[in-house]
Structures are given as structure tokens and as C-alpha cells.
Design an enzyme around this catalytic site. Structure first.
Site, mmCIF file in Angstrom:
data_model
loop_
_atom_site.group_PDB
_atom_site.id
_atom_site.type_symbol
_atom_site.label_atom_id
_atom_site.label_comp_id
_atom_site.label_asym_id
_atom_site.label_seq_id
_atom_site.Cartn_x
_atom_site.Cartn_y
_atom_site.Cartn_z
ATOM 1 N N ARG A 11 29.539 64.353 5.506
ATOM 2 C CA ARG A 11 29.830 65.755 5.746
ATOM 3 C C ARG A 11 31.172 65.917 6.442
ATOM 4 O O ARG A 11 31.580 65.078 7.245
ATOM 5 C CB ARG A 11 28.735 66.379 6.638
ATOM 6 C CG ARG A 11 27.385 66.516 5.969
ATOM 7 C CD ARG A 11 27.371 67.529 4.834
ATOM 8 N NE ARG A 11 27.613 68.886 5.279
ATOM 9 C CZ ARG A 11 26.650 69.735 5.615
ATOM 10 N NH1 ARG A 11 25.377 69.379 5.565
ATOM 11 N NH2 ARG A 11 26.944 70.964 5.991
ATOM 12 N N GLY A 31 28.777 64.426 17.691
ATOM 13 C CA GLY A 31 29.473 63.309 18.349
ATOM 14 C C GLY A 31 30.599 62.742 17.511
ATOM 15 O O GLY A 31 31.682 62.459 18.021
ATOM 16 N N LYS A 289 12.046 58.334 16.265
ATOM 17 C CA LYS A 289 12.247 58.708 17.678
ATOM 18 C C LYS A 289 11.022 58.449 18.554
ATOM 19 O O LYS A 289 11.084 58.608 19.774
ATOM 20 C CB LYS A 289 12.643 60.191 17.789
ATOM 21 C CG LYS A 289 13.908 60.561 17.011
ATOM 22 C CD LYS A 289 15.136 59.830 17.519
ATOM 23 C CE LYS A 289 16.396 60.270 16.785
ATOM 24 N NZ LYS A 289 17.586 59.526 17.225
ATOM 25 N N ALA A 389 20.741 59.959 25.838
ATOM 26 C CA ALA A 389 20.637 59.199 27.093
ATOM 27 C C ALA A 389 21.952 59.251 27.860
ATOM 28 O O ALA A 389 21.978 59.412 29.093
ATOM 29 C CB ALA A 389 20.258 57.747 26.785
ATOM 30 N N LYS A 390 23.051 59.127 27.140
ATOM 31 C CA LYS A 390 24.378 59.139 27.778
ATOM 32 C C LYS A 390 24.726 60.547 28.272
ATOM 33 O O LYS A 390 25.321 60.718 29.339
ATOM 34 C CB LYS A 390 25.432 58.628 26.789
ATOM 35 C CG LYS A 390 25.219 57.168 26.396
ATOM 36 C CD LYS A 390 26.337 56.650 25.505
ATOM 37 C CE LYS A 390 26.157 55.156 25.230
ATOM 38 N NZ LYS A 390 27.272 54.574 24.488
ATOM 39 N N ASP A 509 41.703 15.732 -5.597
ATOM 40 C CA ASP A 509 40.335 15.616 -5.090
ATOM 41 C C ASP A 509 39.376 15.907 -6.261
ATOM 42 O O ASP A 509 39.766 16.539 -7.246
ATOM 43 C CB ASP A 509 40.140 16.627 -3.945
ATOM 44 C CG ASP A 509 38.690 16.721 -3.500
ATOM 45 O OD1 ASP A 509 38.064 15.668 -3.311
ATOM 46 O OD2 ASP A 509 38.196 17.857 -3.350
ATOM 47 N N TYR A 510 38.120 15.456 -6.137
ATOM 48 C CA TYR A 510 37.191 15.658 -7.257
ATOM 49 C C TYR A 510 36.244 16.845 -7.013
ATOM 50 O O TYR A 510 36.429 17.922 -7.567
ATOM 51 C CB TYR A 510 36.390 14.377 -7.534
ATOM 52 C CG TYR A 510 35.543 14.526 -8.779
ATOM 53 C CD1 TYR A 510 36.127 14.444 -10.046
ATOM 54 C CD2 TYR A 510 34.187 14.809 -8.700
ATOM 55 C CE1 TYR A 510 35.373 14.638 -11.197
ATOM 56 C CE2 TYR A 510 33.427 14.999 -9.838
ATOM 57 C CZ TYR A 510 34.022 14.910 -11.088
ATOM 58 O OH TYR A 510 33.274 15.114 -12.223
#
Length: 738
Positions: A11, A31, A289, A389-390, A509-510
Site C-alpha cells: 500500500r 509505523g 495476537k 509495547a514500544k 582440477d577434476y
């Protein structure tokens, strides 16, 4: 021209409403909108997202009006139909990914129609992004609705820098593997240069799925993917601390006439029942929640500690969410019934235990509730972060109040001073509520002082700044990797030098270079196409082509018995020049194997999918087929055990590609290459290999020689190629020479 930043989310940070043909627009206050505001403005940004209006409700004129309106806010819209919204948003995003990523398997629906729509809509977002993106731009993609978008952008615009941030948990491998289109999702996310999560736990789960599902190499928090290094890190999202703190301060200064109706009611409550404490609970009404559990835990508290009846009240604010989804309708019914039952059972004339609000409240009323509450009870079953909470802590202007927080919320990782609880443990929640109610003021202040200090420092602006700083830093990651891509121009120059050289040495190298890896090493024998290429090169008079391998002599003798190639085996124990017989380059003992073999056997027994390969002069423990995470742990253990056993012997431990090999320390490909270089002067030298064991060879050859690593990883080699297929292409180039 300066590079810009493009923000992409489901959004836009705008709310558009169409009523009676009138279009209204106002900014969002969430936020993410707040956190990205500085990035949006400072970085000459464009924000791309859905307007919230479906195609069927908008005519062409209105569409143009919307585009003009949002363009003024430096935004651009992605147009979605009703089917898109139903199947992409309400379907795969919210009925599949949301419950799955929050560990609610019982609510998860795997519908092919949802998945097809999810792919279509992610492509629609990509199309709009590509209309605005230019080389050098930074693009920050947000959240679970757009998991395929980074790769879709990368495919069309490889020269942009892409960041992706997931705002919800990333589940454990055992949960994520249930998703039918898991590979596509992971490849989609890996289109980004930087992948961000709220916590280290989510980062760890993601890396586990990368290793175990896609089988990619992970080095700490870096993934080698399609010639890029993808960085994975955690960035815990903050809040606009000053906004909440200053609002709470202003709130305290309001006289009674200026206060809101809600605040006046709260004031009346405090005057009439001075000793009553308020416990606050604010959530979107969502099954993640833990709202029914919280109500039952409060009931348990009232029964266990009856002395607190009429002295404590739970204020519950549940914000309506996805009310047309069946699970949410059932959740509301259950919540309503629980609140009604408990209030009916415990209420007195003067006291109702739960005040329950099912609505959205404006910002000022939230501040009223935050400021009035003595305790915040935040108990989600699973939550990516949890900003409530914050916000509660930020409003505690006197540093009083207690936060009780679920350990299942991402915020708990950085809020250790809160009382952390298991949301399923009613006993613990009840005891924690009692502890919070009785906590001395000094302890409340001490805890909240530390919490506020941290939240103020790591605000949402700081979160966005740190992510952008890390995103810009990804441009420098590749500079640390010493090898550079062997591009067309470099190849052309190399072939010209090869053609003009008089004495040429090719060291090949192999395993992992001439052929791909096999679960069983004995299945990696050469094919006819490889024989044809090697024959053409080997027949060139001025070329000494040497296959230099960690393989044992017996295996290579069997595979190449009809050929007269020069070969070095066992990492440099045996050598055979073209058309000559074998001779030892080193005299080695093998009696040490009797001591080391039982140790390797123990690890093979304890680690399903691993096995021991016994060569004449070395022992190898292969773990290609084992679970990558278990194998990684066992490899570290084995390294430690064997290293301690061989400390006084002439042995060494080689960590190869999904193999640990114990061999004599005097023997390596570098010494073998040195032997060849001492035998003759060469004016063209090329060494190519994929493994750690080939690094000795790269170090030994002269600086002017060509050293090429197979695969994109840190190496002493000058160049790298992507795969064994590209090695074959190089061999074709050499084979055309004379």
C-alpha cells in the site's frame, strides 16, 4: 544524474477515498509510513504501491486524477482488479503466507489460484518499478506480499541495488518447507542485495531454509548466489519516539476542558476508585495476537488472587481487521463471548473487570489510554515486532508503569527490562500481573529508564537510516572478493596469448571443474564430450595438459586407461607425464590411517548421508548428501577432534567442497605445480579449480599466469567462471588452437 531511491510496498503511504465521484486523499500514519518519510524525501524517492481502489471502481478520468494526485506526493500506483485483491491479497498473502509465517498451519490454505495471482500481481508491481528505475538506483521492497519482486526487478535491471525487508516473522525450516512453492519464494527474495529481518532468530530461520532447501553456501550471513554476494542482517524496527513522548507530555498539561471525552471518563474513574489499577491491552483483532488466551489468563489471575478483585481493571482495545475472513469472524465471536462471560461472573455494582472496545481510536485517544494505564499487557502468540509495547514505554513521561510482554514478540529481544512471559502459560501471566501491580516505583523507573534510552536512540528513523546505510555498503562487498569475472574481452586476450605461446602449461582440477559433483564420487567419470576436448588439447605439440586432482591414482588410471594424458593424483603424491609411466613425487607412510579411520567412522555413523572414501594416502569424509546444518556442526567437531589427534604428526586436515580430507601435510597441489614449473620454462600457464585445495596451486604459479576459480567465492585466483559448463567452453577455445 543523481541516483534515486524507490520504495515499494503493498500500500502507498496515502489513504485514497472515492465517494460520490469525489476523490479524497490524506497521508497514512502507520509505523512504516513514518519510518520511510525521511528516506522518501531525502533520497529523491518515489514510493510505489497500490492505491487501495480497485480497477472496476475507477474510470479512465479518475485513474488519471489519482496518478496526478499521488505524483504530487512523489508516489506511483500499481493498478489491481477485484480478482487480484481477492486472490493475491486476501488469498495467498493473508490466507497462506500470514498464517504459515506465524506458525498457524491449521489456518493455512494452499490454493493454486492464489499462487498464480500472487505471481501476476508481483509482476504488475515489477512493471511499474521498471518504468521508474534506472541503473544505479536503490530499490527497497517491503514485506510478505512482494516476496517475488526482488528477483523480477533483478532479471530486467541487474545494475540496481535492491533491499528487501520482511516485517513479519520468518518461520523455521520445518514450517517453511510445507509451502508448495518454497523454492520460487526463496529465489524471489534472493534477487535482493540486502535482506533484512526484525530479529536474529528470523534471520537464522531464513538462512537455514536457504541451506537446506536451495543447498546454497552460506558464509556467516552472506550467501553466494548467481555471481553476487547477498547479505542477510537484522534491523529491529523502532517507533517515532519523540512523537509519542512529546504527545504524552502535552497531554499531561491539558486542563480539564481541553481533555478528550475518553480522558474525562478515565479521570472520573480514578477519582471514584483511587486504588484501582488499569491494565491496558491494544491489538489488531488477529489470531496471532493471543487475545482469547490473554482474557483467560486474566480470569485465571482473578481466581488465583481474589484480593485484587475490584482493584484492577483490564482495558481491551481490539482494532477491527480482515472482518470478512472466516477465522477473524470466529475470533471476534470467541472474544465477545469470553468478555461477556467473565464480566457476567465477576462484575459488581461498582466494578466491571474488563472494559472492551472493538473499534479504531484516534491518536489522541491512544495517548489517553497509554498515559492512564499502570500496566501494559502485550501477549501475542507470535509477532514480527510489536510496536504497541514500544509506544507504551515512550509515553511514560514519569518513567512509571510496567510492561508485560510476550517472549514470542520480536520486540522482546531488545526489551529485556520488561517482564517477559510465555503467552501460553496462564500461571506465569497471573504471577507476572501480581508482580507488576506490586512492583516498587523505584524499580519501575529503573527498568523504564533503560528501555526509554534504547528506544529513543534506535527510533524508526534510525532503523531506516541503518538499513539504507547497509544497502549502500553492499555495493562494496564484491570488492572484497579478489577474483573478477573472466569476461569476453579477457577470454579473447587469453586465447590470443595461448595461440602465440611456444610452451603452454594447463593445470586442470577434476571434480567440480572438468565434471560436476556427484553424491557418490565414483559416479563422476568423464563423458565422451570431455574426452574429445581433452584429446584435442593433449594432441597439441606445444601444450602440456595436466589433470591435477585429489583423486587416488587407481581411480584416474581406470577412467583414463586408454589415454596418454599427464596426471597428478592424491593431491601431489603420484605424477605421470604424457606417454610415460607413474612415479612418486613423495614417499609417504599410511600407517596413521589405522588411528584416524575409527574416528571418521564414528562421525559417519552419527551423521546420516555421510560416508568415508579411503584412498591410498588419505582418508576423506564426504557430507554432500547430509542435512547441511547438521553436517556443518559435525564438520567443525570432526575438524577439532582430528586436529588434536594429528598435532604431532606430519598430517593436515583439508576442508574441501563438502568433504574433509586427512592427508600428509607435505603434499599439496602447490608443491606438485612447483615440480612441473621446475622441469621446464613456460610462456603460457593456466591453472583452474573449484576447491580450497586448489588455492595452493594458484599461489604457486607466477603472477602473470592465468588462475581461474570455478564458482563465485573468495579466492587467490585472478578470475572466476560460474560453472563446469563454462569450463567446457574454455576448453573448446583451447581445443581450436594448433
Amino acid at each position: 544524474m543523481d541516483n534515486k531511491t524507490i520504495i515499494v510496498s503493498n500500500r502507498l503511504p496515502l489513504q485514497l477515498h472515492l465517494r460520490n465521484g469525489q476523490l479524497k486523499m490524506k497521508p497514512s500514519v502507520g509505523g512504516l509510513a513514518t519510518g520511510m518519510k525521511s528516506v522518501h524525501k531525502d533520497e529523491k524517492g518515489i514510493w510505489i504501491g497500490w492505491s487501495g481502489l480497485i480497477e472496476e471502481d475507477i474510470d479512465k478520468e479518475t485513474h488519471k486524477k489519482i496518478d496526478r494526485l499521488v505524483a504530487k506526493e512523489n508516489c506511483a500506483t500499481v493498478s489491481l482488479s477485484k480478482d487480484d485483491v481477492d486472490n493475491f491479497y486476501y488469498g495467498l498473502s493473508n490466507r497462506t503466507l500470514w498464517p504459515l509465517f506465524h506458525y498457524f498451519m491449521e489456518y493455512t490454505e494452499f490454493e493454486n489460484e492464489f499462487w498464480e495471482s500472487y505471481k501476476t500481481v508481483n509482476q504488475k508491481f515489477a512493471d511499474v518499478v521498471l518504468q521508474h528505475a534506472e541503473d544505479g538506483d536503490q530499490i527497497w521492497v517491503h514485506d510478505y506480499q512482494l516476496l517475488l519482486l526482488p528477483a523480477l526487478i533483478r532479471h530486467r535491471k541487474p545494475n540496481v541495488t535492491i533491499g528487501f525487508f520482511l516485517h513479519i516473522p520468518f518461520p523455521s525450516y520445518e514450517i517453511f518447507r510445507c509451502f508448495p512453492w518454497r523454492d520460487e519464494l526463496l529465489h524471489g527474495i534472493l534477487g535482493a542485495d540486502l535482506i533484512g529481518f526484525h530479529t536474529y532468530d528470523y534471520e537464522r530461520h531464513f538462512l537455514s531454509s536457504i541451506k537446506r532447501i536451495l543447498r546454497l553456501e552460506v558464509n556467516f550471513n552472506e550467501i553466494a548466489y548467481h555471481e553476487r554476494i547477498v547479505k542477510v542482517d537484522s534491523f529491529p524496527m523502532g517507533i517515532d519516539y519523540n512523537k509519542f513522548h512529546e504527545a504524552a507530555k502535552s497531554h499531561k498539561k491539558l486542563c480539564s476542558e481541553e481533555r478528550s471525552e475518553l480522558q474525562r471518563k478515565l479521570d472520573e474513574h480514578f477519582q471514584s476508585t483511587k486504588d484501582t489499577k488499569l491494565i491496558l491491552s491494544i491489538d489488531r483483532l488477529d489470531y496471532t495476537k493471543g487475545i482469547p488466551n490473554r482474557i483467560r489468563a486474566f480470569e485465571y489471575f482473578l481466581n488465583k488472587y481474589p484480593e485484587f478483585r475490584e482493584k484492577v481493571r483490564l482495558i481491551m482495545l481490539s482494532v477491527p481487521s480482515r472482518s470478512d475472513v472466516p477465522q477473524y469472524q470466529l475470533l471476534k465471536k470467541e472474544t465477545d463471548e469470553l468478555v461477556g462471560r467473565i464480566n457476567g461472573e465477576f462484575s459488581t455494582i461498582n466494578w466491571t473487570p474488563i472494559w472492551y472496545f472493538y473499534r479504531s481510536l484516534p491518536f489522541d485517544n491512544l495517548i489517553d489510554l497509554y498515559s492512564a494505564a499502570d500496566i501494559a499487557l502485550i501477549t501475542p502468540i507470535r509477532d514480527g515486532m510489536n510496536l504497541v509495547a514500544k509506544e507504551y514505554i515512550a509515553t511514560r513521561t514519569r518513567k512509571d508503569g510496567v510492561l508485560i510482554l510476550s517472549e514470542m514478540a520480536g520486540a522482546s529481544k531488545e526489551m529485556n527490562e520488561a517482564i517477559l512471559i510465555n503467552p501460553n502459560n496462564f500461571e506465569q501471566i497471573a504471577d507476572s500481573i501480581k508482580f507488576a501491580l506490586e512492583m516498587p516505583l523505584e524499580q519501575q523507573i529503573s527498568r523504564n529508564h533503560l528501555l526509554q534510552k534504547r528506544l529513543k536512540r534506535y527510533s524508526v528513523e534510525k532503523w531506516a537510516h541503518e538499513f539504507m546505510k547497509s544497502l549502500k555498503a553492499t555495493k562494496n562487498i564484491e570488492k572484497v572478493t579478489l577474483s573478477k569475472r573472466l569476461d569476453e574481452q579477457e577470454r579473447k586476450t587469453m586465447f590470443e596469448k595461448y595461440n602465440s605461446a611456444k610452451n603452454r602449461l594447463l593445470l586442470l582440477d577434476y571434480d567440480g571443474t572438468l565434471t560436476g559433483f556427484q553424491d557418490n564420487p565414483q559416479n563422476a567419470q568423464p563423458d565422451e564430450k570431455l574426452f574429445s576436448l581433452l584429446d584435442q588439447i593433449n594432441n597439441q605439440n606445444q601444450t602440456n595438459m595436466v589433470i591435477i586432482s585429489g583423486r587416488d591414482r587407481e581411480t584416474l588410471e581406470q577412467w583414463f586407461k586408454t589415454k596418454n594424458y599427464a596426471m597428478i593424483t592424491d593431491h601431489g603424491v603420484w605424477a605421470k607425464e604424457k606417454n610415460n609411466s607413474w612415479k612418486p613425487l613423495e614417499r609417504l607412510r599410511s600407517d596413521w590411517m589405522e588411528i584416524i579411520r575409527p574416528v571418521l567412522e564414528t562421525f559417519a555413523d552419527r551423521t546420516p548421508g555421510t560416508f568415508i572414501e579411503e584412498k591410498k594416502y588419505s582418508l576423506a569424509w564426504h557430507y554432500r548428501k547430509a542435512d547441511p546444518e547438521l553436517a556443518q556442526i559435525r564438520a567443525i567437531e570432526l575438524n577439532t577432534v582430528v586436529t588434536s589427534l594429528i598435532s604431532n604428526n606430519e598430517l593436515t586436515v583439508l576442508n574441501g567442497n563438502k568433504v574433509i580430507e586427512v592427508k600428509n601435510s607435505r603434499v599439496n597441489k602447490g608443491r606438485a605445480a612447483g615440480y612441473l614449473l621446475s622441469e621446464k620454462d613456460y610462456d603460457f600457464i593456466l591453472a583452474i579449480g573449484d576447491d580450497w585445495t586448489d588455492e595452493y596451486m594458484f599461489e604457486e604459479i607466477p603472477n602473470w599466469a592465468y588462475s581461474i576459480k570455478v564458482g563465485y567465492q573468495k579466492s587467490k585466483a585472478k578470475y572466476y567462471v560460474k560453472s563446469t559448463q563454462e569450463v567446457r567452453q574454455l576448453l573448446q577455445g583451447f581445443a581450436k588452437s594448433k
